[in-house]
Design a protein around this motif. Structure first.
Motif, PDB file in Angstrom:
ATOM      1  N   GLU A 156       0.832  -1.206   0.000  1.00 33.31           N
ATOM      2  CA  GLU A 156       0.000   0.000   0.000  1.00 33.31           C
ATOM      3  C   GLU A 156       0.868   1.259   0.000  1.00 33.31           C
ATOM      4  O   GLU A 156       0.617   2.196  -0.762  1.00 33.31           O
ATOM      5  CB  GLU A 156      -0.927   0.003   1.219  1.00 33.31           C
ATOM      6  CG  GLU A 156      -2.062  -1.005   1.166  1.00 33.31           C
ATOM      7  CD  GLU A 156      -1.598  -2.424   1.485  1.00 33.31           C
ATOM      8  OE1 GLU A 156      -2.359  -3.367   1.185  1.00 33.31           O
ATOM      9  OE2 GLU A 156      -0.473  -2.587   2.019  1.00 33.31           O
ATOM     10  N   ASN A 157       1.897   1.278   0.869  1.00 29.00           N
ATOM     11  CA  ASN A 157       2.798   2.430   0.919  1.00 29.00           C
ATOM     12  C   ASN A 157       3.564   2.594  -0.396  1.00 29.00           C
ATOM     13  O   ASN A 157       3.734   3.701  -0.903  1.00 29.00           O
ATOM     14  CB  ASN A 157       3.804   2.271   2.066  1.00 29.00           C
ATOM     15  CG  ASN A 157       3.233   2.721   3.396  1.00 29.00           C
ATOM     16  OD1 ASN A 157       2.264   3.461   3.454  1.00 29.00           O
ATOM     17  ND2 ASN A 157       3.838   2.259   4.474  1.00 29.00           N
ATOM     18  N   PHE A 158       4.024   1.477  -0.929  1.00 33.25           N
ATOM     19  CA  PHE A 158       4.780   1.503  -2.184  1.00 33.25           C
ATOM     20  C   PHE A 158       3.906   2.032  -3.320  1.00 33.25           C
ATOM     21  O   PHE A 158       4.331   2.878  -4.112  1.00 33.25           O
ATOM     22  CB  PHE A 158       5.299   0.099  -2.505  1.00 33.25           C
ATOM     23  CG  PHE A 158       6.294   0.071  -3.629  1.00 33.25           C
ATOM     24  CD1 PHE A 158       7.631   0.357  -3.398  1.00 33.25           C
ATOM     25  CD2 PHE A 158       5.901  -0.243  -4.922  1.00 33.25           C
ATOM     26  CE1 PHE A 158       8.560   0.335  -4.431  1.00 33.25           C
ATOM     27  CE2 PHE A 158       6.820  -0.265  -5.959  1.00 33.25           C
ATOM     28  CZ  PHE A 158       8.152   0.023  -5.712  1.00 33.25           C
ATOM     29  N   SER A 159       2.674   1.530  -3.390  1.00 35.20           N
ATOM     30  CA  SER A 159       1.744   1.959  -4.432  1.00 35.20           C
ATOM     31  C   SER A 159       1.415   3.439  -4.289  1.00 35.20           C
ATOM     32  O   SER A 159       1.431   4.198  -5.265  1.00 35.20           O
ATOM     33  CB  SER A 159       0.466   1.128  -4.353  1.00 35.20           C
ATOM     34  OG  SER A 159      -0.505   1.613  -5.251  1.00 35.20           O
ATOM     35  N   TYR A 160       1.121   3.867  -3.049  1.00 33.43           N
ATOM     36  CA  TYR A 160       0.815   5.279  -2.811  1.00 33.43           C
ATOM     37  C   TYR A 160       2.005   6.154  -3.207  1.00 33.43           C
ATOM     38  O   TYR A 160       1.829   7.214  -3.829  1.00 33.43           O
ATOM     39  CB  TYR A 160       0.476   5.511  -1.335  1.00 33.43           C
ATOM     40  CG  TYR A 160       0.256   6.965  -0.990  1.00 33.43           C
ATOM     41  CD1 TYR A 160      -0.997   7.543  -1.148  1.00 33.43           C
ATOM     42  CD2 TYR A 160       1.311   7.754  -0.536  1.00 33.43           C
ATOM     43  CE1 TYR A 160      -1.191   8.890  -0.853  1.00 33.43           C
ATOM     44  CE2 TYR A 160       1.119   9.096  -0.240  1.00 33.43           C
ATOM     45  CZ  TYR A 160      -0.126   9.656  -0.395  1.00 33.43           C
ATOM     46  OH  TYR A 160      -0.307  10.979  -0.105  1.00 33.43           O
ATOM     47  N   GLY A 161       3.208   5.720  -2.846  1.00 30.18           N
ATOM     48  CA  GLY A 161       4.397   6.495  -3.144  1.00 30.18           C
ATOM     49  C   GLY A 161       4.609   6.676  -4.635  1.00 30.18           C
ATOM     50  O   GLY A 161       4.921   7.780  -5.105  1.00 30.18           O
ATOM     51  N   ILE A 162       4.432   5.602  -5.391  1.00 36.31           N
ATOM     52  CA  ILE A 162       4.592   5.686  -6.844  1.00 36.31           C
ATOM     53  C   ILE A 162       3.552   6.625  -7.446  1.00 36.31           C
ATOM     54  O   ILE A 162       3.866   7.486  -8.274  1.00 36.31           O
ATOM     55  CB  ILE A 162       4.498   4.292  -7.481  1.00 36.31           C
ATOM     56  CG1 ILE A 162       5.737   3.470  -7.118  1.00 36.31           C
ATOM     57  CG2 ILE A 162       4.349   4.395  -8.997  1.00 36.31           C
ATOM     58  CD1 ILE A 162       5.687   2.048  -7.617  1.00 36.31           C
ATOM     59  N   ASN A 163       2.294   6.457  -7.019  1.00 37.60           N
ATOM     60  CA  ASN A 163       1.227   7.306  -7.550  1.00 37.60           C
ATOM     61  C   ASN A 163       1.476   8.777  -7.224  1.00 37.60           C
ATOM     62  O   ASN A 163       1.289   9.658  -8.074  1.00 37.60           O
ATOM     63  CB  ASN A 163      -0.126   6.870  -6.986  1.00 37.60           C
ATOM     64  CG  ASN A 163      -0.569   5.521  -7.523  1.00 37.60           C
ATOM     65  OD1 ASN A 163      -0.139   5.104  -8.592  1.00 37.60           O
ATOM     66  ND2 ASN A 163      -1.420   4.830  -6.790  1.00 37.60           N
ATOM     67  N   ARG A 164       1.897   9.049  -5.991  1.00 34.11           N
ATOM     68  CA  ARG A 164       2.148  10.435  -5.583  1.00 34.11           C
ATOM     69  C   ARG A 164       3.333  11.019  -6.353  1.00 34.11           C
ATOM     70  O   ARG A 164       3.321  12.184  -6.741  1.00 34.11           O
ATOM     71  CB  ARG A 164       2.415  10.469  -4.072  1.00 34.11           C
ATOM     72  CG  ARG A 164       2.500  11.871  -3.476  1.00 34.11           C
ATOM     73  CD  ARG A 164       1.149  12.581  -3.508  1.00 34.11           C
ATOM     74  NE  ARG A 164       1.222  13.927  -2.980  1.00 34.11           N
ATOM     75  CZ  ARG A 164       0.967  14.250  -1.709  1.00 34.11           C
ATOM     76  NH1 ARG A 164       0.598  13.319  -0.844  1.00 34.11           N
ATOM     77  NH2 ARG A 164       1.043  15.500  -1.316  1.00 34.11           N
ATOM     78  N   PHE A 165       4.356  10.207  -6.576  1.00 34.87           N
ATOM     79  CA  PHE A 165       5.517  10.659  -7.335  1.00 34.87           C
ATOM     80  C   PHE A 165       5.118  11.019  -8.767  1.00 34.87           C
ATOM     81  O   PHE A 165       5.551  12.045  -9.312  1.00 34.87           O
ATOM     82  CB  PHE A 165       6.596   9.580  -7.353  1.00 34.87           C
ATOM     83  CG  PHE A 165       7.844   9.993  -8.076  1.00 34.87           C
ATOM     84  CD1 PHE A 165       8.851  10.678  -7.426  1.00 34.87           C
ATOM     85  CD2 PHE A 165       8.000   9.717  -9.428  1.00 34.87           C
ATOM     86  CE1 PHE A 165       9.996  11.073  -8.100  1.00 34.87           C
ATOM     87  CE2 PHE A 165       9.144  10.103 -10.111  1.00 34.87           C
ATOM     88  CZ  PHE A 165      10.149  10.787  -9.453  1.00 34.87           C
ATOM     89  N   ILE A 166       4.290  10.189  -9.387  1.00 41.45           N
ATOM     90  CA  ILE A 166       3.858  10.444 -10.770  1.00 41.45           C
ATOM     91  C   ILE A 166       3.050  11.736 -10.851  1.00 41.45           C
ATOM     92  O   ILE A 166       3.218  12.532 -11.787  1.00 41.45           O
ATOM     93  CB  ILE A 166       3.049   9.249 -11.310  1.00 41.45           C
ATOM     94  CG1 ILE A 166       3.970   8.032 -11.490  1.00 41.45           C
ATOM     95  CG2 ILE A 166       2.372   9.599 -12.634  1.00 41.45           C
ATOM     96  CD1 ILE A 166       3.226   6.761 -11.852  1.00 41.45           C
TER      97      ILE A 166
END
Length: 303
Positions: free
Chosen positions: A18-28
């Motif tokens: 969940e953290n990894f997915s959120y981080g990628i989405n926020r970075f994009i």
């Protein structure tokens, strides 16, 4: 970022999909703000600087473009940092909270560059007495804090004036403007805030006070330039869509739509498909822009 914010996570962090997915989405999202919006608006600013066909309309277009550019550039940078942090298990604090929906200058500075504002508040304003002092000392505290806020950005007069400009508005709002704004329709107080914020960024963006004054004179028809012209209309039409998208993107409209959809089962299902697809498309578009474009550093790398 303060040490206390990440103190515990330096020793022990929780890693999850969940953290990894959120981080990628926020970075994009942050990278999209920078590359697709801020850089494009920056191109419009360069065109304005290089043209000899300036008009009152073009002065305003350039001022609005930079006001949006600096927001998407710096909030995009912050989004990318927050996203990268979350990938590695860190929970960094938010730095922007839709500042352009503010209805006063005071509210604006509670939403804009919050890390800088809280630093000056906690390490300078409060130790000087904050607002728990006499009126004269409180005014002194505001002036000192905002003089140094301007000086923090650079040892140029336009930054000093920019800081003192906000000190003046904060003092005026504290004493009588805030009551007036509260009595006005929300749209009126919102337009007041946007108008004076846009003027402030004309000061901020200038290379000198003389350039800042010239641009302000141009905006208010004091340079004997035409109100409008074919070149101004051409660039307004060419960049109109980007300006509209940036204007909408500076509000929480898309977030509210997403939250509304999440209240429905069918909406959640659609979002589970749409969000990853949109982010993949954004990354492809960003990659194309970066490969085809030139190097565009973050604006705040200047400071």
């Amino acid at each position: 970022m303060r040490y206390t914010t990440v103190e515990e996570e330096l020793e022990q962090r929780t890693h999850s999909i969940e953290n990894f997915s959120y981080g990628i989405n926020r970075f994009i999202i942050g990278l999209s703000k920078k590359v697709l919006l801020a850089n494009t608006l920056g191109e419009l600013g360069k065109i304005f600087s290089n043209t000899n066909e300036k008009t009152v309309l073009f002065y305003w277009i350039a001022a609005v473009a930079f006001t949006l550019q600096v927001y998407f550039d710096f909030s995009g940078y912050s989004d990318m940092a927050i996203g990268l942090g979350r990938i590695f298990g860190f929970h960094f604090l938010e730095n922007f909270n839709y500042p352009y929906i503010s209805k006063s200058i005071t509210e604006f500075w509670k939403r804009w560059h919050m890390s800088l504002g809280t630093w000056f508040r906690d390490y300078l304003y409060i130790p000087m007495g904050g607002n728990r002092v006499s009126r004269v000392k409180w005014v002194r505290n505001i002036v000192v804090v905002w003089f140094l806020t301007g000086f923090w950005h650079g040892a140029q007069w336009n930054f000093i004036v920019w800081g003192l400009y906000f000190a003046l508005f904060l003092i005026l709002e504290k004493h009588f403007l805030k009551r007036l704004l509260n009595s006005l329709p929300p749209a009126a107080s919102h337009m007041y805030t946007l108008f004076f914020i846009t003027v402030s960024f004309v000061l901020f963006n200038a290379n000198s006070m003389s350039e800042a004054l010239e641009n302000l004179q141009g905006m208010f028809g004091m340079l004997y330039v035409p109100l409008c012209g074919p070149e101004s209309l051409y660039y307004l039409k060419s960049y109109g869509l980007v300006l509209i998208m940036a204007g909408i993107g500076a509000t929480p409209l898309t977030v509210k739509i997403k939250q509304k959809l999440e209240t429905y089962k069918s909406g959640r299902g659609a979002l589970n498909i749409m969000v990853p697809v949109v982010h993949v498309l954004l990354m492809l578009l960003i990659t194309g822009y970066l490969v085809d474009g030139s190097f565009n550093p973050f604006l705040y790398f200047r400071f």
